[in-house]
Write a protein that holds these residues in place. Structure first.
Motif, PDB file in Angstrom:
ATOM      1  N   LYS A  49       0.878  -1.207  -0.155  1.00 20.14           N
ATOM      2  CA  LYS A  49      -0.198   0.026  -0.054  1.00 20.14           C
ATOM      3  C   LYS A  49       1.109   1.435  -0.081  1.00 20.14           C
ATOM      4  N   ILE A  50       1.773   1.205   0.940  1.00 15.72           N
ATOM      5  CA  ILE A  50       2.896   2.411   0.943  1.00 15.72           C
ATOM      6  C   ILE A  50       3.346   2.584  -0.390  1.00 15.72           C
ATOM      7  N   MET A  51       3.960   1.432  -1.034  1.00  9.89           N
ATOM      8  CA  MET A  51       4.759   1.483  -2.229  1.00  9.89           C
ATOM      9  C   MET A  51       3.894   2.082  -3.472  1.00  9.89           C
ATOM     10  N   ASP A  52       2.547   1.490  -3.456  1.00  9.62           N
ATOM     11  CA  ASP A  52       1.527   1.925  -4.575  1.00  9.62           C
ATOM     12  C   ASP A  52       1.490   3.309  -4.591  1.00  9.62           C
ATOM     13  N   GLY A  53       1.178   4.064  -3.188  1.00 10.71           N
ATOM     14  CA  GLY A  53       0.977   5.534  -2.768  1.00 10.71           C
ATOM     15  C   GLY A  53       2.389   6.143  -3.244  1.00 10.71           C
ATOM     16  N   ALA A  56       2.593   6.513  -7.153  1.00  7.61           N
ATOM     17  CA  ALA A  56       1.253   7.212  -7.718  1.00  7.61           C
ATOM     18  C   ALA A  56       2.022   8.749  -7.492  1.00  7.61           C
ATOM     19  N   ASN A  57       2.396   8.882  -6.109  1.00  6.27           N
ATOM     20  CA  ASN A  57       2.711  10.424  -5.904  1.00  6.27           C
ATOM     21  C   ASN A  57       4.098  10.807  -6.940  1.00  6.27           C
ATOM     22  N   ILE A  58       5.134   9.826  -7.103  1.00  6.44           N
ATOM     23  CA  ILE A  58       6.183  10.089  -7.967  1.00  6.44           C
ATOM     24  C   ILE A  58       5.454  10.487  -9.405  1.00  6.44           C
ATOM     25  N   GLY A  59       4.742   9.761  -9.918  1.00  4.61           N
ATOM     26  CA  GLY A  59       3.893  10.381 -11.323  1.00  4.61           C
ATOM     27  C   GLY A  59       3.446  11.403 -11.142  1.00  4.61           C
ATOM     28  N   ARG A  60       2.584  11.927 -10.068  1.00  6.77           N
ATOM     29  CA  ARG A  60       2.044  13.227  -9.813  1.00  6.77           C
ATOM     30  C   ARG A  60       3.060  14.430 -10.048  1.00  6.77           C
ATOM     31  N   LEU A  61       4.142  14.256  -9.233  1.00  5.77           N
ATOM     32  CA  LEU A  61       5.253  15.138  -8.997  1.00  5.77           C
ATOM     33  C   LEU A  61       5.740  15.466 -10.474  1.00  5.77           C
ATOM     34  N   ALA A  62       6.033  14.285 -11.191  1.00  8.99           N
ATOM     35  CA  ALA A  62       6.739  14.473 -12.237  1.00  8.99           C
ATOM     36  C   ALA A  62       5.650  14.974 -13.286  1.00  8.99           C
ATOM     37  N   LYS A  63       4.381  14.778 -13.371  1.00  7.73           N
ATOM     38  CA  LYS A  63       3.465  15.679 -14.081  1.00  7.73           C
ATOM     39  C   LYS A  63       3.465  17.094 -13.914  1.00  7.73           C
ATOM     40  N   GLU A  64       3.590  17.420 -12.786  1.00  5.30           N
ATOM     41  CA  GLU A  64       3.463  18.880 -12.373  1.00  5.30           C
ATOM     42  C   GLU A  64       4.910  19.543 -12.501  1.00  5.30           C
ATOM     43  N   GLN A  95       6.379  15.804   1.648  1.00  4.95           N
ATOM     44  CA  GLN A  95       5.314  15.313   2.548  1.00  4.95           C
ATOM     45  C   GLN A  95       4.090  14.542   1.896  1.00  4.95           C
ATOM     46  N   THR A  96       4.042  14.603   0.767  1.00  2.27           N
ATOM     47  CA  THR A  96       2.759  14.074   0.375  1.00  2.27           C
ATOM     48  C   THR A  96       3.032  12.443  -0.029  1.00  2.27           C
ATOM     49  N   ASP A  97       4.471  12.106  -0.072  1.00  2.49           N
ATOM     50  CA  ASP A  97       4.805  10.723  -0.264  1.00  2.49           C
ATOM     51  C   ASP A  97       4.391  10.073   0.788  1.00  2.49           C
ATOM     52  N   PRO A  98       3.621   8.744   0.728  1.00  2.00           N
ATOM     53  CA  PRO A  98       3.207   7.758   1.745  1.00  2.00           C
ATOM     54  C   PRO A  98       4.507   7.269   2.302  1.00  2.00           C
ATOM     55  N   GLY A  99       5.552   7.075   1.643  1.00  2.00           N
ATOM     56  CA  GLY A  99       6.777   6.370   2.109  1.00  2.00           C
ATOM     57  C   GLY A  99       7.443   7.352   3.048  1.00  2.00           C
TER      58      GLY A  99
END
Length: 221
Positions: A49-53, A56-64, A95-99
């Motif tokens: 669950k942590i790694m999936d999040g 996903a957070n990596i993808g969002r930060l890259a798109k931004e 701080q938005t990264d679940p890890g």
């Protein structure tokens, strides 16, 4: 735990900056996600669950347009390179990264000054590749502080010879007394790195890792 880059001793910075020839303000920020061995293992479902999040957070930060590239170390942990001039700003983004939220890694945030290579966004589909990753960690004390400029000059000259081999993907510093990295392709003989004058004289300690990253993420051809 997040460790911020700091100017630990003013006298040391005054000694090092002329030798390194660095700009005052970074254009990139480098993040180490260091594997922790001081925490109990989590259940497999929770780790997933942590790694999936995390992904996903990596993808969002890259798109931004904030995160330029990222990659894991084969032994655990990994790196981020952000487009930013501010360590504090990158800390907020992390701080938005679940890890990070779960304190899964020991995080270091450092200004980044590439002298060979850099950080380049890579479009999907990614082709992952592995490189040798060497981290130089300063070991500066009262007994060697006066020799720091001389030894770092020898270190820089030695790196220039390694760069001539054509196997260097990235060579960079973190500014001040924070050390630097060397990323190389091909076969690496660790003794070549260990023969560095600054390593032999005890001014620099070494960490060797295998880094997986999207080809082109370090601006290599």
């Amino acid at each position: 735990m997040i460790i911020f880059s700091g100017m630990k001793r003013l006298i040391l910075i005054l000694l090092l900056l002329p030798a390194l020839g660095l700009a005052q303000t970074p254009e990139l920020i480098f993040v180490f996600l260091n594997k922790r061995t001081d925490k109990p293992e989590l259940p497999e479902a929770e780790v997933k669950k942590i790694m999936d999040g995390h992904m996903a957070n990596i993808g969002r930060l890259a798109k931004e347009g904030k995160l330029i590239c990222a990659g894991p170390f084969e032994a655990g942990g990994g790196i981020f390179i952000f487009k930013s001039k501010s360590v504090e700003q990158v800390n907020e983004w992390l701080q938005t990264d679940p890890g990070v939220q779960s304190n899964r890694w020991r995080v270091e945030i450092l200004p980044y000054y590439p002298r060979v290579g850099g950080a380049c966004a890579v479009a999907e589909p990614y082709e992952m590749t592995s490189y040798h990753f060497v981290r130089y960690i300063p070991n500066i004390a009262k007994f060697n502080i006066q020799d720091t400029p001389r030894i770092f000059k020898k270190h820089d000259d030695y790196l220039k010879e390694i760069i001539k081999t054509g196997n260097v993907i990235t060579e960079a510093t973190f500014g001040g007394d924070e050390g630097g990295i060397l990323v190389m392709k091909g076969t690496l003989d660790n003794s070549v790195i260990e023969t560095d004058p600054a390593v032999r004289e005890g001014l620099l300690l070494l960490e060797f890792q295998t880094l997986w990253i999207a080809r082109g993420g370090l601006c290599e051809r």
